[in-house]
Scaffold this active site. Structure first.
Site, mmCIF file in Angstrom:
data_model
loop_
_atom_site.group_PDB
_atom_site.id
_atom_site.type_symbol
_atom_site.label_atom_id
_atom_site.label_comp_id
_atom_site.label_asym_id
_atom_site.label_seq_id
_atom_site.Cartn_x
_atom_site.Cartn_y
_atom_site.Cartn_z
ATOM 1 C CG ASP A 11 -0.093 2.538 6.629
ATOM 2 O OD1 ASP A 11 -0.148 1.554 5.850
ATOM 3 O OD2 ASP A 11 -1.079 2.978 7.248
ATOM 4 C CE LYS A 72 -0.945 -3.341 1.963
ATOM 5 N NZ LYS A 72 -1.213 -2.448 3.110
ATOM 6 C CD GLU A 171 -0.905 -3.086 6.793
ATOM 7 O OE1 GLU A 171 -2.077 -3.447 7.011
ATOM 8 O OE2 GLU A 171 -0.442 -2.917 5.652
#
Ligand code: AMP
Length: 616
Positions: A11, A72, A171
């Site tokens: 993750d 990100k 996700e």
């Protein structure tokens, strides 16, 4: 499982990153010895190298120019698109070739891919340290709203870090997989992800084990940090009311207020009310007070409502209603806030899934996906709850549950048992798992014998059986006879070899057979009761013949036969009726025996003390 190739799940988050893998007993977040599983997604340039993770985060206030966070947000985006974003960041971001951006640190510049690669390299290193062997392959998660170039940038980052990225998955899909929702045949799943700085909600439709993202909505600048800011402002007002001269706008004071606010918020996830203390040493100022969850709720309610607006938008875009959603999955640290959970539950009209750690659930799902891609089977369970009830075989093959299914881990329970036969020196402890009333319909987990009991009349031994399931789902059953101290125990892993499908089947079976099972169980219990009553009558039979008329004893014998006959059948209510009748017939006998026993006891008492009614 060890012969399978390891494909870890990663993750790669805006604020934090972590990896997980599937081990023998199930998926687990990877922690290097002595470290946390979660690593801050922060990098700090130090000489020619990088500090990564918690150490880099420490540098953020000390050297903001050389510390990079939230990479990100920059992945696969062009400078124009990022203008607002860049204005918020403390480090320098410059336009680069093909409309992309580079991060400048002193003389050097780096692409977001290179920076993400440093995070991934560290995650890879930490995973290898945790596992004790090299890791080459990974499944990496990205937000559902990532477009092709953002996904490609993530893939490139993996490649630069020396990882073979076998798959990029969404996700929310990973979170749904972590809860085993892909095992269902079809359905509509909502994944609500509220982190520190970002919020999104996705609607997934499942068909044939494959999730499709129907819609996604959110706010890339909404999260727990905003809760902290509101709470910090409230604290500031309170301190100012008490100490009007206090200087609370310096960066140090502001940081302290924020930190105190976050701790207060986290405390209020557990407690309904808590205290706080603020120390501003420079000003010789000390302030303290109390805050209730109610007060926190009032502050953050508008923000929580905004997340529900997003949920409405996502439903609208998918052409669905809240009632159609069959499962709600909670992700992100801020999904622990009670008001968030309550409001989400109210909105969807169903309990959200919260049993898996919301910080780890995405990495866990990615790890499961990696495990399946490596050819692994989903023959483990997520052990945050006990999937099926655990218990013991009791008289007549009945299943006596000690820990109910769906109890959260760790869990424990105990019960007192005794013997049914005089002078019994051993007891079998047969452990089962299931939802039916008889052990023949349950799954045997193991057995042991408690041996070496001193001979005692039936019913006298006190055997304490305790069940304890630890956080890893390992069940320890121990038995101890309390009068003699004799004890024995066994350890089993209830989840071994059980799949989600099997659990579903077991649950379905238990619903289907509920009525039959209950009848049968009552029959067994009444039969056991009848046996005990018969034994009592036989013991007292001499007295009965002396005290009762031959007509009365004859009727008792007749009724005993009747009970025996009905006990062969399958109607518990009929058996109960006949037993009650027998009870009424033997009542005068029982009364007489009780008063006789009482008289004997009384005599004994007076003899022992040397004074009796006669001499008194
Ligand atoms: P994430 O971005 O998913 O790592 O979530 C981090 C956010 O979760 C931060 O705002 C934390 O303050 C918040 N958080 C973590 N634990 C709790 C908790 N027990 N109660 C409330 N908020 C929490």
């Amino acid at each position: 499982m060890s012969e399978l190739e390891t494909i870890i799940g990663i993750d790669l988050g805006t604020t934090n990153s972590l990896a997980a893998t599937v081990l023998e007993h199930g998926p687990e977040a990877l922690r290097p010895p002595g470290a946390e599983a979660i690593m801050p997604s922060v990098l700090s340039r130090s000489g020619q190298g990088w500090l990564v993770g918690a150490a880099a985060r420490e540098e953020r206030t000390r050297s903001p120019e050389t510390t990079v966070y939230s990479v990100k947000r920059l992945m696969g985006r062009d400078a124009e698109y990022l203008a607002d974003e860049i204005a918020r960041l403390h480090y320098r971001v410059e336009p680069a070739m093909r409309g992309l951006v580079r991060v400048r640190i002193g003389e050097e510049t780096f692409t977001p891919q290179e920076l993400s690669a440093e995070l991934l390299r560290e995650i890879k290193r930490r995973s290898e340290e945790a596992l004790g062997h090299p890791v080459a392959k990974a499944v990496i998660t990205v937000p559902a709203y990532f477009d092709d170039s953002q996904r490609q940038a993530t893939r490139d980052a993996g490649r630069i870090a020396g990882l073979d990225v076998v798959r990029i998955i969404n996700e929310p899909t990973a979170a749904a997989i972590a809860y085993g929702l892909d095992q269902k045949k079809s359905g509509l799943v909502a994944v609500y992800d509220l982190g520190g700085g970002t919020f999104d909600i996705s609607l997934l439709s499942l068909s044939g084990k494959v999730f499709k993202v129907l819609s996604t909505h959110g706010d890339t600048h909404l999260g727990g940090d905003d809760f902290d800011r509101l709470l910090a402002e409230e604290l500031r007002q309170r301190v100012l009311a008490e100490h009007p001269g206090a200087e609370l706008d310096s960066p140090l004071a502001a940081a302290l207020l924020l930190k105190t606010a976050e701790l207060l918020k986290i405390d209020l996830s557990r407690a309904l009310e808590t205290g706080y203390e603020l120390d501003l040493p420079g000003q010789g100022l000390r302030a303290s007070g109390r805050m209730t969850r109610e007060e926190l709720n009032e502050l953050i309610a508008p923000l929580v409502e905004r997340t529900l607006d997003s949920a409405r938008q996502a439903l609208k875009a998918a052409g669905k209603s809240a009632e159609e959603v069959q499962d709600v999955v909670m992700v992100g640290g801020s999904s622990r806030v009670p008001l968030v959970r309550e409001e989400v539950e109210r909105f969807f009209g169903r309990r959200p899934n919260i049993s898996i750690n919301p910080d780890e659930v995405v990495a866990v799902g990615a790890a499961i996906q990696g495990h399946l891609l490596a050819g692994g089977r989903r023959d483990f369970l997520l052990l945050d709850v006990i999937p099926l009830s655990l218990g013991l075989e009791t008289l007549g093959g009945t299943f006596s549950k000690l820990i109910m299914g769906n109890t959260t881990l760790p869990a424990q329970a105990g019960e007192l048992f005794t013997t049914h036969v005089d002078n019994q020196t051993g007891v079998d402890v047969n452990i089962y798992q299931g939802e039916r009333e008889f052990v023949k319909d349950c799954r045997s987990l193991g057995r042991f014998r408690l041996k070496g009991l001193p001979p005692m009349p039936a019913g006298l031994p006190r055997i304490n059986v305790s069940f304890e399931v630890d956080a890893n789902g390992i069940l320890t059953v121990s038995a101890r006879e309390e009068r003699s101290g004799t004890e024995a125990s066994i350890e089993v892993i209830p989840s071994h070899g059980l799949t989600g499908e099997e659990i579903d089947r077991i649950m379905e079976d238990s619903y289907e057979h509920a009525m039959d099972d209950l009848n049968e169980r009552q029959m067994v219990e009444f039969r056991n009761m009848a046996d005990a009553v018969f034994r009592g009558i036989e013991k007292a039979w001499e007295d009965a013949e002396r005290m009762l008329s031959s007509e009365a004893t004859g009727m008792i014998r007749q009724q005993m036969d009747k009970v025996r006959q009905v006990a062969q059948g399958s109607d518990p209510l009929a058996l109960k009726r006949e037993m009650d009748l027998l009870g009424r017939m033997t009542q005068p006998l029982a009364d007489a025996i009780i008063s006789k026993a009482a008289l004997t006891e009384l005599r004994k008492f007076y003899e022992d003390t040397g004074s009796g009614p006669e001499s008194g």
